[in-house]
Design an enzyme around this catalytic site. Sequence first.
Site, PDB file in Angstrom:
ATOM      1  N   GLY A 103       0.820  -1.197   0.000  1.00  0.00           N
ATOM      2  CA  GLY A 103       0.000   0.000   0.000  1.00  0.00           C
ATOM      3  C   GLY A 103       0.858   1.252   0.000  1.00  0.00           C
ATOM      4  O   GLY A 103       2.077   1.185  -0.125  1.00  0.00           O
ATOM      5  N   CYS A 104       0.199   2.405   0.142  1.00  0.00           N
ATOM      6  CA  CYS A 104       0.913   3.678   0.074  1.00  0.00           C
ATOM      7  C   CYS A 104       1.611   3.966   1.390  1.00  0.00           C
ATOM      8  O   CYS A 104       1.192   4.857   2.125  1.00  0.00           O
ATOM      9  CB  CYS A 104      -0.044   4.806  -0.263  1.00  0.00           C
ATOM     10  N   VAL A 105       2.598   3.197   1.716  1.00  0.00           N
ATOM     11  CA  VAL A 105       3.262   3.389   3.011  1.00  0.00           C
ATOM     12  C   VAL A 105       4.713   3.833   2.824  1.00  0.00           C
ATOM     13  O   VAL A 105       5.248   3.708   1.744  1.00  0.00           O
ATOM     14  CB  VAL A 105       3.235   2.112   3.868  1.00  0.00           C
TER      15      VAL A 105
END
Lengths: 105, 531, 316
Positions: A103-105
Amino acid sequence: MAKTTLGGIEIEVDEDGFIQEPEKWNKEVAEDLSKLEQAFPMGEDHWKIVNYLRDYYLKYEIAPPIRMLVKQTGIDLKTIYQLFPGGPAKGACKVAGLPKPTGCV
Amino acid sequence: MRIEDISKKSDQIIKIRQSDLLPLPYPYNNPEKDTAMRELSSDQRERYEASLDGVIGVGIQRPSSKAEEELFIHKFLSGLAKLFEKENNWTFLHPLYHSLEYCVKCQICNDSCPAYIASGRKEIYRPTYRPEVLRRIVDKYIKKKNRASLKLTGSDIELNWTLIARLGELAYRCTLCRKCTQACPLGIDNGLISHEIRKVFSQEMGIAPKELHEQGTVQQLKVGSSTGINPRALENIIEFMENDIEEKIGRKIKIPVDKKGAEILLLHNAGEFMSWPENTEAFAIIFDAAGIDWTLSSETVGYDAVNYGVWYDDIQLARVATRQAEIARNLGVKKINVGECGHAHKAMIVVADRVLTGDLNIPRESALPILRDIVVGDKIKLDSSRNNFPITLHDPCNMVRLMGIVEPQREILKKICPQFLEMEPHGVDNYCCGGGSGFAIMQSMNFPDWRSAVSGRIKLKQILEVFQDTISPDVKKYVCAPCSNCKGQIRDLLNYYNVWDECGIFYGGLAELIVNAMIDLEKPFIEWEWH
Amino acid sequence: MFEANTFSKSDLGLTMDIFLILLTCFAYIFILVAYSAKIVKYARMPIHLRWELFTATKTEKKPYHHGLTAFEAQPFQSSRWRLSNVWSFLKEYLWFHSYLSHDKTYWCFLYIAHIGFVSLIIFQAVCIATALGTFLAHDQTITAERATGSLVALRILLAIISFAAGIIGNIGLMVYRISHRDLRLYTPPLTFIGYCISICTCLIGFILLLTNDPHFSGYVLFFVGMFQIKPIAVSGLLGLFIFLNMLHLIYLPFTPGFHYVTRFFAFFNVLWDTRPNQKGSPVEKAIGQVMGKKITWSAPHIKSGQTWEQAAKHRS
């Protein structure tokens, strides 16, 4: 996917060295992973981080937010980078046998 | 090279050499400070298609038999044919047709491509290259034009496994920033061509980068978020945030969750919870102080604004958007507001407008204007001197060029940041951060190196240029990027080039700057040690 | 001056004349049908997902948007016909604004070539109009004198402009495209053939003007002959001119040249199409239709045979 030997057992790892069979993780596996992550030999702080990550993962099936890790272990980000040059996500999580963060991490 | 070389078997079509790359300003004008990209291992090269540019983004596996190879080609062609059918591709048929048929190859768009320019103008990255290859394939294998007309229209191309696999990778060397589309006087959308190629791979061949599909939309629909956050973990993280807020501002705030009938359902990119909780905390603090009636959702998918489908798969796009809208409907909120996430803005507010029917069509808007109204309308007390450090603003393509949300963030920064500097170009003419269309989350093999060394290089150049007067690491500087994806990319860029140590440049969101300026806070909200 | 009917015709000449008339009719009908078909195709394109660009060819100095929602009833965002859009569109039509600001040399040849092309079309229209006037006058003794009519000055002016511009512009474009690698690599042979046809047409036109027919009366008479379905003989050179000119018309639908029209759809129906999906709107109706269409994509995560509506609600 490729198989590799860690801690004396065969484990499947992904392209970036994250183990794919979390149930096979143990201290020996962690130590072998720490060699690949330039985090060997593992001292007390290494284990503190790894154990925290591991426990959180077993409870919530995910790695904790980095800030939570820092707060709960009392080890600041700079020190984490010294302990695990790959950083908390790519280094420490890998040694703790967590899957690669997504994910957008 | 010639265009048709893409189907010729070779070790690698292009090699990215450090010396070819776009020169960077001080202190990176010294080549020793530049970082070289990692090479793939020979084992990786053997298993995956890597003969385009020696980089692997998608990870297309080599076929193990002749039959597998033929099936691959067959599937590609059947998918390509479906792109031109109303039933299967009404979603983008019109712009696809126009872009493929009417480009006159004047190359005006070339200068807008961050990857093309930064790579030292490598032919394969040229914005018109992919469309030209695709046009030739369509002419020869879909329209089945005769030999003479193929010759006349210059449609020489030989379809084989290598070409298709390379084209699949190449579709992931374009960030879909659509600056090239903006440059085109004929309205040709070369970014869309990359998008459509990705769709053939995903919707027909079942091939997409793991981070976007398997661990992206599929995981989001199943577990709740592409980060893997399930509702239990969310609860824990929210509790952590509440404690963190209390520590920072000396006062407890209850973060509303699943509040029925609230005015606003706030959708954050769940990556914020994991990597930048200060952003979601800042929203909570501001909304609380301004007395806004809002809520988060704890339903799966309802706490993650992301919709990776917008980058590669129309059906996944529709599924995620539909689920998010259902949650808002069930909560009975008046509207959905999207937090600091560019692609979620574009996907949920704009693109999905034409898949949400009936009672699912709930009002949806950006959270930025709410912040703007609070700041400009003096709803909370702010002291701009608390933000007295050089700040520049990165414009997320999705919000700005593609949606027109240009001014709210500027009005905020102009009011609360005395040293606000615009980078050049900015606004709708900005350059992509280099992490667009999913790149910032594609973390495997040497792809992260490529997006730092190539697609993000021009953004780094802009950042360094705007701060040249205060480039010393002694002066702390801030790049404001109101988008999770851009933030992830800028973080990686700054790390890749060791920019914090060399120049003292930090990055973060917009809401944090607002909280940092709140006068009733005892200590600064922005913590620079998180570089 | 010559009398149109006094030409002695060989059989071959007559055949040539008939062929040219047929070719001319065919070319005009062909281009009309081909372009109409394309317009119909574009006008009937299904609705698409919203994929707008806030600004496309222009840069607005003070763009402001309040966050954009389908329900924001601001005329600013709902109208694709706003003045700034129309103006930026016209800038491209009238003086190729983007080319001008990007590459002046290329723009120069491109613009000249287009002036040549447009004047050639107007020139033909004037010739046809004159011929039609003559034909409708029902004059039994059609003379060149009459045929030239009062539009002769305009006709000659247009001829000179179009031939000169056509030669300079097309030679310039050809040389430019050959000498620049990034253009050459992407230019199909058909484009060069097009340049050559244009250049030859204009060259022959010039020769005609300078030597054989300074008022271009022969061309007008050719059309008169066409209208009265009784060929009036043309000189060999004029025949060649007509042939090449018509060849160029037939060539056009095979090129991206129709972007003149399709770009209108691209801008107003895609890049600036911000029409919200409001209850009871035509957009909602169109979406209802397409969402009912069946999908046959065959990747494992898609259930082939479902409608879009079902697929969107499908949980796997």
